[in-house]
Design a protein around this motif. Structure first.
Motif, short mmCIF file in Angstrom:
data_model
loop_
_atom_site.label_atom_id
_atom_site.label_comp_id
_atom_site.label_asym_id
_atom_site.label_seq_id
_atom_site.Cartn_x
_atom_site.Cartn_y
_atom_site.Cartn_z
N VAL A 180 0.84 -1.20 0.00
CA VAL A 180 0.00 0.00 0.00
C VAL A 180 0.88 1.25 0.00
CG1 VAL A 180 -1.68 1.30 1.37
CG2 VAL A 180 -1.99 -1.15 1.07
N GLU A 181 1.93 1.24 0.80
CA GLU A 181 2.83 2.41 0.86
C GLU A 181 3.46 2.69 -0.50
OE1 GLU A 181 4.25 2.39 5.52
OE2 GLU A 181 5.60 1.59 3.99
N GLU A 182 3.89 1.62 -1.16
CA GLU A 182 4.53 1.77 -2.47
C GLU A 182 3.54 2.32 -3.49
OE1 GLU A 182 6.88 -1.78 -3.90
OE2 GLU A 182 5.44 -1.47 -5.52
N ARG A 183 2.29 1.85 -3.39
CA ARG A 183 1.27 2.29 -4.34
C ARG A 183 0.88 3.75 -4.10
NH1 ARG A 183 -2.76 -2.65 -5.76
NH2 ARG A 183 -2.90 -1.44 -7.68
N LEU A 184 0.91 4.16 -2.85
CA LEU A 184 0.62 5.57 -2.55
C LEU A 184 1.75 6.45 -3.08
CD1 LEU A 184 -0.86 5.32 1.07
CD2 LEU A 184 -2.10 5.89 -1.03
N LYS A 185 2.96 5.94 -2.99
CA LYS A 185 4.12 6.68 -3.49
C LYS A 185 4.01 6.83 -5.01
CE LYS A 185 9.05 6.58 -3.12
NZ LYS A 185 10.12 5.62 -3.03
N GLU A 186 3.56 5.78 -5.66
CA GLU A 186 3.41 5.81 -7.13
C GLU A 186 2.45 6.92 -7.54
OE1 GLU A 186 2.02 2.13 -8.92
OE2 GLU A 186 1.31 3.19 -10.71
N ILE A 187 1.28 6.97 -6.93
CA ILE A 187 0.31 7.98 -7.38
C ILE A 187 0.75 9.39 -6.99
CG2 ILE A 187 -1.66 6.40 -7.53
CD1 ILE A 187 -2.73 7.62 -4.94
N SER A 188 1.48 9.48 -5.89
CA SER A 188 1.95 10.79 -5.46
C SER A 188 3.04 11.30 -6.42
CB SER A 188 2.45 10.65 -4.02
OG SER A 188 3.22 11.73 -3.68
N THR A 189 3.92 10.42 -6.86
CA THR A 189 4.98 10.81 -7.80
C THR A 189 4.39 11.20 -9.15
OG1 THR A 189 6.34 9.16 -6.73
CG2 THR A 189 7.17 10.04 -8.80
N ASN A 190 3.36 10.49 -9.57
CA ASN A 190 2.77 10.75 -10.89
C ASN A 190 1.85 11.96 -10.93
OD1 ASN A 190 3.99 8.60 -12.13
ND2 ASN A 190 2.30 7.17 -11.74
N ASN A 191 1.47 12.46 -9.75
CA ASN A 191 0.50 13.53 -9.67
C ASN A 191 0.99 14.79 -10.40
OD1 ASN A 191 -1.54 15.26 -8.90
ND2 ASN A 191 -1.10 15.17 -6.70
N PHE A 192 0.34 15.14 -11.50
CA PHE A 192 0.67 16.30 -12.34
C PHE A 192 2.04 16.15 -13.01
CE2 PHE A 192 -2.11 20.28 -11.73
CZ PHE A 192 -3.24 19.54 -11.54
N ASN A 193 2.56 14.94 -13.03
CA ASN A 193 3.90 14.71 -13.56
C ASN A 193 3.78 14.11 -14.96
OD1 ASN A 193 6.62 14.48 -13.68
ND2 ASN A 193 6.80 12.86 -12.14
N VAL A 194 3.32 14.93 -15.89
CA VAL A 194 3.10 14.42 -17.25
C VAL A 194 3.90 15.23 -18.26
CG1 VAL A 194 0.81 13.45 -16.87
CG2 VAL A 194 1.04 15.84 -17.50
N ASP A 195 4.13 14.64 -19.39
CA ASP A 195 4.86 15.30 -20.47
C ASP A 195 3.93 16.33 -21.11
OD1 ASP A 195 6.33 13.91 -23.50
OD2 ASP A 195 6.05 15.96 -22.82
#
Ligand SMILES: O=C(O)CCC(=O)C(=O)O
Ligand SMILES: [Fe+2]
Length: 308
Positions: free
Chosen positions: A276-291
């Motif tokens: 769960v921690e890893e998955r929360l980190k994934e969505i947090s890193t991706n948040n607004f992080n687009v090309d």
């Protein structure tokens, strides 16, 4: 199971209220538009420059006030629901999700008993949503699914819908429906308006659980910092009324049983904590992080002339 899909023109507000809003049944309304400007200008630079400063970053999205201007109109059906007297709004009821391809939002239901309208603006998403009548296992005292990444849904044990949303699709997601969402295109953008009903839903397992949890949080305020991951101080934008309405019939026996049930989940959940921690980190890193090179691609399914 197949989720209902309806065109804006084929769904009156009254029909939406009776069939979906009150019964808390999900539906997709097609051909909905929010941005009034050319589709090609709705890219990540536009979103960041216009909304990032005003927003508050929260794990996988940005929270914002209920914004509306000449560029952005709140869809009519959303506006009508948000204005209903039985609906309570938090201070920041508008959320923006902007994610890159492959972002996988872990199964969860939204805290604060939130119901939401989620409008796909750009890209495509795969959703798996599960009825609160047949919920996924929950983590203790919260709304995150306590499951591994390879969790398999089965029609024998779960009532769930699996579907894709494309630009113009407005998903109504009632409270307590678990959702797991995968972003499929290079650039994925969703607008989300959320609200909390002032009345409880005691017809399903998760609705009753929430009522019991609210009673516990109210009776033992010190537990809020200790056991819970979300803020209780302004639950649903009308904490006192909501807590009173939801937990009116929750007595001491139910409180005790709920405490024991939640505490007994810890050994199981400890196993999955790192997942769960890893998955929360994934969505947090991706948040607004687009090309920023990617642009809104209109879908053939959305109707550009549809009512907003
Ligand atoms: O779009 C996503 O990845 C998650 C959406 C979501 O969790 C929501 O609308 O509540
Ligand atoms: Fe969510």
């Amino acid at each position: 199971m197949k989720i209902s899909r309806l065109k804006t023109k084929d769904l009156s507000f009254e029909a939406f209220q009776h069939t979906y809003l009150r019964l808390e049944e999900p539906v997709i309304i097609e051909g909905v538009k929010a941005f009034q400007i050319p589709e090609t200008s709705v890219d990540s630079n536009f979103i960041k420059s216009k909304y990032k400063q005003q927003g508050e970053k929260v794990i996988g999205w940005y929270n914002l006030p209920l914004l509306e201007d000449n560029n952005l109109k709140i869809p009519e059906i959303v506006k009508r629901v948000l204005n209903l007297p039985e609906v309570s709004l938090r201070a920041l009821p508008f959320r923006i999700f902007m994610q890159p391809k492959g972002n996988h939002t872990l199964p969860h239901y939204d805290g604060n008993s939130l119901c939401g309208f989620n409008l796909q603006i750009a890209g495509r998403k795969k959703w798996t949503i599960t009825s609160p009548q047949t919920p996924l296992p929950t983590s203790p005292f919260n709304f995150l699914g306590s499951v591994h990444r390879d969790f398999q849904y089965s029609e024998c044990t779960h009532t769930y819908y699996e579907f894709e949303t494309v630009p113009g699709d407005l998903l109504f997601l009632p409270r307590y429906w678990f959702h797991e969402v995968v972003s499929l295109e290079e650039f994925n953008l969703n607008l989300n308006w959320v609200f909390t009903p002032r009345y409880p839903n005691l017809n399903n397992h998760l609705g009753r659980r929430e009522a019991e949890i609210l009673k516990i949080r109210d009776l033992f305020p010190f537990l809020n910092d200790w056991l819970f991951i979300d803020d209780f101080s302004n639950y649903g934008g009308a904490k006192d009324q909501i807590v009173a309405n939801y937990s009116r019939n929750v007595g001491a026996v139910k409180v005790l049983k709920r405490l024991l049930t939640e505490v007994s989940k810890y050994p199981q959940a400890a196993n999955k904590l790192h997942v769960v921690e890893e998955r929360l980190k994934e969505i947090s890193t991706n948040n607004f992080n687009v090309d920023s090179e990617h642009f809104y691609e209109p879908s053939t399914r959305s109707d550009p002339n549809a009512e907003t």
